[in-house]
Design an enzyme around this catalytic site. Structure first.
Site, PDB file in Angstrom:
ATOM      1  N   LYS A  83     -24.400 -51.256 -27.921  1.00 37.99           N
ATOM      2  CA  LYS A  83     -24.070 -52.615 -28.378  1.00 37.99           C
ATOM      3  C   LYS A  83     -22.881 -52.542 -29.334  1.00 37.99           C
ATOM      4  CE  LYS A  83     -24.777 -55.444 -31.394  1.00 37.99           C
ATOM      5  NZ  LYS A  83     -23.748 -56.209 -32.185  1.00 37.99           N
ATOM      6  N   GLY A 114     -23.567 -48.642 -39.553  1.00 42.54           N
ATOM      7  CA  GLY A 114     -23.300 -49.957 -40.127  1.00 42.54           C
ATOM      8  C   GLY A 114     -23.708 -49.979 -41.587  1.00 42.54           C
ATOM      9  N   SER A 115     -24.055 -51.151 -42.063  1.00 39.45           N
ATOM     10  CA  SER A 115     -24.332 -51.275 -43.493  1.00 39.45           C
ATOM     11  C   SER A 115     -25.709 -50.708 -43.839  1.00 39.45           C
ATOM     12  CB  SER A 115     -24.280 -52.751 -43.898  1.00 39.45           C
ATOM     13  OG  SER A 115     -25.412 -53.417 -43.382  1.00 39.45           O
ATOM     14  N   THR A 116     -25.858 -50.306 -45.086  1.00 37.28           N
ATOM     15  CA  THR A 116     -27.138 -49.788 -45.546  1.00 37.28           C
ATOM     16  C   THR A 116     -28.217 -50.865 -45.475  1.00 37.28           C
ATOM     17  OG1 THR A 116     -26.212 -48.017 -46.896  1.00 37.28           O
ATOM     18  CG2 THR A 116     -28.339 -48.886 -47.588  1.00 37.28           C
ATOM     19  N   GLY A 159     -29.316 -51.033 -41.958  1.00 35.96           N
ATOM     20  CA  GLY A 159     -29.980 -49.766 -41.639  1.00 35.96           C
ATOM     21  C   GLY A 159     -31.411 -49.738 -42.133  1.00 35.96           C
ATOM     22  N   GLU A 197     -26.154 -43.970 -39.815  1.00 40.25           N
ATOM     23  CA  GLU A 197     -24.934 -43.643 -40.541  1.00 40.25           C
ATOM     24  C   GLU A 197     -24.538 -44.918 -41.256  1.00 40.25           C
ATOM     25  OE1 GLU A 197     -21.794 -43.491 -41.926  1.00 40.25           O
ATOM     26  OE2 GLU A 197     -20.678 -43.238 -40.050  1.00 40.25           O
ATOM     27  N   CYS A 252     -16.544 -46.388 -44.022  1.00 42.40           N
ATOM     28  CA  CYS A 252     -17.788 -46.162 -44.766  1.00 42.40           C
ATOM     29  C   CYS A 252     -17.630 -45.026 -45.775  1.00 42.40           C
ATOM     30  CB  CYS A 252     -18.932 -45.860 -43.817  1.00 42.40           C
ATOM     31  SG  CYS A 252     -18.507 -44.650 -42.569  1.00 42.40           S
ATOM     32  N   GLU A 280     -20.503 -51.463 -52.066  1.00 42.49           N
ATOM     33  CA  GLU A 280     -19.499 -51.127 -51.064  1.00 42.49           C
ATOM     34  C   GLU A 280     -18.704 -52.391 -50.755  1.00 42.49           C
ATOM     35  OE1 GLU A 280     -20.946 -50.080 -47.102  1.00 42.49           O
ATOM     36  OE2 GLU A 280     -19.403 -48.539 -47.009  1.00 42.49           O
TER      37      GLU A 280
END
Lengths: 326, 503
Positions: B207, B259-261, B264, B281, B315, B412
């Site tokens: 995706k 992607g973003s924490t 995640g 990641e 990132c 971030e």
């Protein structure tokens, strides 16, 4: 009251636990039995033996007629959230120093542990027998535990050679990747075998430089405490392995929520506990591995019960780059 | 660079008031746009499922917009749960029927083919990447696309060598992998995900991010041309709901997410108890540490590369600059001068350093965080370069005097915004660098080798760059400590994410 002669345990085989009672050696009591000293079983945290801060305990029964220093059943601390938090504080401090030691030094300390376990073999066997094993089974398990410690002692300074890499990057850089400990690994030990299973899951993470907080087998936590006495008298710094007793289903979620714990390795977890651990761990992106409870015999298998995979699971990879040039 | 005429030179020499800022006309560049006429973007893209282009069951399409012009490039199918289900079924059929049974060397040859085809179409892919994502053409041309090809080439070679990779332990594939990737390196992230998964014998449902789906769809074309068995790679486009459908699908054995924490964590929680394997990641807030003994001019270039590469949409960007106190002022002065020379504008122009921010949403987020930095009392330095009228742009920016607890020092930003802080001792630098929930990367600038090793050992981050920054290679494992995720991508170590070992 039993006397030594009534017990089927030969006194020469039992180094430490005395019979339930003997005649007072001084003779002062003139034939009255000497009152034995029973042991208060405690958790092992930061190199010290501690009760649960909660004051809670649970009963563990013993096989009778073993000529032990203890009564038929003993009280075992039931660890709490606060106990986990206290353990984390000491485990964190211990991890930083433990990881900084050379792998050779860690290997020697693990070997020292093997020496101590061997020298206390009878005591450990005795504890296993009290938990219901036959003497032959107990002797086999203790021997395998000593060998497991020797296995990881010899592994400490070889892990890096096996999992590190030079990375031949396309460019004027020198690149390499090295393994590094994750930090604090929380372990829910296998229910059985209570000693070999415990050693098999706490020794690999510390071989790689982590510190460990483990919840011992619920069925036989006493043997874990006797094993802790081996830890305490080996050269292992306090806090590197912390042994809590209590209920895995209660302690596991506390581990999962604690942000300073880097990873969870659960060997006793049903589907519900597994889901809880994995869900609660998400808020700190913890590494969680739950294992379907293996057959106890697996732990005796030199291929499946030990190996690099047990160590590698609790290592990070750090990749380092530097330019090459003049 | 255009050569200066004699009169221009003397003009430049006359004004010596502020040498650093007086470049005369030396920095003017003629426009040098990359030609796009040979790149054909369709009006509409369907889903790539089971080796065919199929209309979405959802019946919906969404526009993909060029962030540098705000023009719609194409409309792209939006996959719903039903579409994802079809893709997972196709992947399962391909896994059971073909891919897991194929001789590993044959699997490898397919992946080599993909690598070669990416190289053949490198120019076209670079242009698509820049149009759709806004990154400077020189970066998509010199970094993203060559690295994407290299990742396929590297992993192709692993396919028949897995028996060597795990020290005697036997590796078997996991099955169907669901992979959700971000918008900052669209094709490269697809390569990082697909190449190891395929090499290890898994099939994939991928995706792409909703703001940058085009290069993955071009990759689907390449996969078609390479005649991969149908269903080995399936590409379902869409936004968060499509990603959630992939994550939640019970027929998937493994989820890989970049992607973003925040997302995640949601994925990790969603997978609890599902028995799906997971690698993440996630985000970062990397410390880039500059010691007083560093070669300062080189360090300035490294700082610029660390935070302004790809508009800071990285990132592992070096977004926290830790400078030894004694050189703080000189570093700040040089950095302030340097960012004024960065060329911001048309990403297709070969001279552009800073392209467009990927989306309006991201631009708003950057603005909001920069405003918070000013509000919290940090001092703002910003390039005064002209900003194009159209498109989403943000000038290179940095803050000094920020406290460690301020949002710009902790969160971030994922944009061209740097926070500069100071330290006095190596221990203080380590303490500050590690004082974050993240642990993806770090940089160290010093001329002392012993100091680099000392720092590299103590920094809790998965990638450490000594006297360099933002370097990537398929042979070099990449991934984070702590809340930057788990698992590695690249290298022998990265293979573990896509295999089950027997011991």
């Amino acid at each position: 009251m039993k006397t030594r002669t009534e017990s089927h345990v030969d006194a020469a085989d039992v180094a430490v636990p005395g019979p339930l009672a003997v005649t007072d050696p001084s003779g002062a009591s003139a034939g009255l039995p000497r009152l034995r000293v029973t042991k208060a079983y405690k958790m092992y945290v930061g190199g010290a033996f501690v009760r649960s801060e909660s004051g809670r305990y649970f009963r563990v029964a013993s096989e009778e007629a073993q000529g032990d220093a203890d009564p038929a059943g003993v009280n075992i601390p039931r660890g709490s959230r606060k106990d986990v938090r206290d353990a984390v504080v000491v485990a964190k401090a211990a991890y930083e120093k433990w990881e900084a030691r050379t792998p050779f030094n860690r290997g020697q300390i693990l070997y020292r542990l093997a020496e101590v376990v061997e020298s206390r073999a009878k005591e450990l066997e005795h504890s296993l027998v009290r938990a219901g094993q036959s003497r032959a089974e107990a002797a086999r398990e203790v021997a395998a535990t000593v060998d497991r410690a020797v296995f990881y002692a010899g592994f400490a300074d070889k892990v890096s050679a096996l999992v590190a890499s030079h990375n031949p990057v396309s460019g004027p850089h020198f690149g390499f990747s090295v393994p590094e400990a994750m930090g604090i690994v929380a372990v829910i030990a296998p229910e059985s075998p209570s000693l070999l299973g415990l050693a098999s899951v706490v020794l690999p993470p510390i071989t790689g430089g982590n510190s460990v907080i483990v919840v011992a087998s619920e069925a036989d936590p006493r043997t874990a405490i006797v094993f802790s006495e081996c830890l305490a008298t080996s050269d292992l710094p306090g806090g590197v392995i912390n042994v809590l007793t209590g209920y895995g289903s209660e302690m596991g979620p506390i581990f999962a929520k604690h942000r300073e714990i880097s990873a969870i390795d659960a060997w006793t977890a049903d589907e519900a506990l597994r889901a809880t651990l994995e869900r609660e761990a998400a808020s700190s992106v913890k590494r969680v591995k739950t294992h379907p409870s293996p057959n106890a015999e697996m732990w005796f298998d030199r291929r499946r019960g030990q190996g690099l995979g047990f160590i590698e699971r609790h290592l990070e990879t750090k990749s380092i780059w530097h330019p090459v040039g003049v | 660079m255009k050569s200066m005429t004699v009169s221009e030179k003397s003009e430049a020499q006359k004004s010596t008031k502020d040498l650093a800022l007086d470049f005369g006309r030396a920095w003017e560049y003629a426009p040098s746009p990359e030609a796009t006429d040979h790149v054909k973007i369709e009006k509409r893209y369907e889903l790539f499922i089971g080796g065919k282009w199929v209309a979405p069951k959802s019946g919906k399409y969404f526009p993909t917009v060029s962030p540098s012009t705000e023009e719609t490039l194409a409309e792209v199918a939006e996959a719903n749960a039903e579409d994802v289900d079809l893709a997972v079924r196709a992947a399962r059929r391909a896994y059971d029927g073909v891919w897991s049974r194929m001789r590993p060397e044959e699997r490898g040859k397919y992946i080599f083919r993909i690598a070669r085809a990416i190289q053949e179409k490198a120019r076209e892919l670079a242009i698509v990447e820049t149009l759709d994502g806004g990154k400077p053409i020189k970066e998509s041309r010199d970094v993203d696309i060559p690295l994407a090809a290299a990742h396929f080439f590297y992993h192709a070679g692993w396919a028949d060598k897995l028996d060597y990779a795990f020290h005697g332990r036997k590796a078997r594939p996991l099955g169907v992998a669901g992979q959700v990737i971000p918008w900052n390196f669209p094709l490269l992230m697809a390569a990082w995900k697909l190449a190891p998964a395929l090499a290890c014998g898994n099939t994939v449902v991928l995706k792409p991010a909703e703001t940058t789906p085009l290069s993955a769809l071009f990759l689907a074309r390449i996969i078609e041309e390479c005649e991969l068995p149908e269903g080995v790679v399936n590409i379902v486009t869409g936004a968060g709901a499509t990603g959630a459908a992939v994550v939640d699908h019970p027929g998937i054995d493994k989820i890989a997410f970049t992607g973003s924490t925040a997302v995640g964590k949601r994925i990790q929680a969603a997978l609890a108890g599902s028995h799906k394997r997971l690698t993440l990641e996630l985000g970062g807030k990397a410390a880039n540490i500059v010691f007083a003994d560093a070669p300062i001019d080189q360090a300035i270039e490294g700082i610029v590369n660390g935070i302004y590469f790809n508009q800071g949409h990285v990132c592992c960007a070096g977004s926290r600059l830790l400078v030894e106190e004694s050189v703080h002022d000189v570093v700040v002065r040089k950095l302030a001068d340097r960012i004024k020379t960065l060329r911001l504008g048309d990403p297709l122009d070969k001279n552009t350093d800073i392209g467009a921010i990927n989306s309006k949403m991201q631009l708003d987020k950057i603005r909001e965080l920069v405003a918070s930095g000013e509000k919290e009392g940090a001092q703002l330095y910003q390039s005064t370069c002209p900003i194009p009228q159209k498109g989403y742009f943000f000038p290179p920016t940095f803050f000094t005097g920020a406290s460690q607890s301020s949002r710009i020092a902790r969160e971030e930003i994922f944009g061209p915004v740097l926070t500069v802080m100071t330290f006095r001792t190596p221990d203080e630098a380590i303490e500050k660098a590690n004082n974050t929930m993240y642990g993806l990367s770090a940089g160290i600038w010093t001329d002392k080798g012993a100091k680099i090793f000392h720092m590299a050992t103590r920094l809790k981050a998965g990638v450490i760059w000594g006297n360099t920054f933002n370097k990537f290679d398929p042979t070099s494992p990449f991934g984070g400590y702590k809340e930057s995720g788990f698992g590695r991508e690249g290298g022998r170590q990265g293979l573990s994410a896509y295999v089950e070992l027997d011991g």
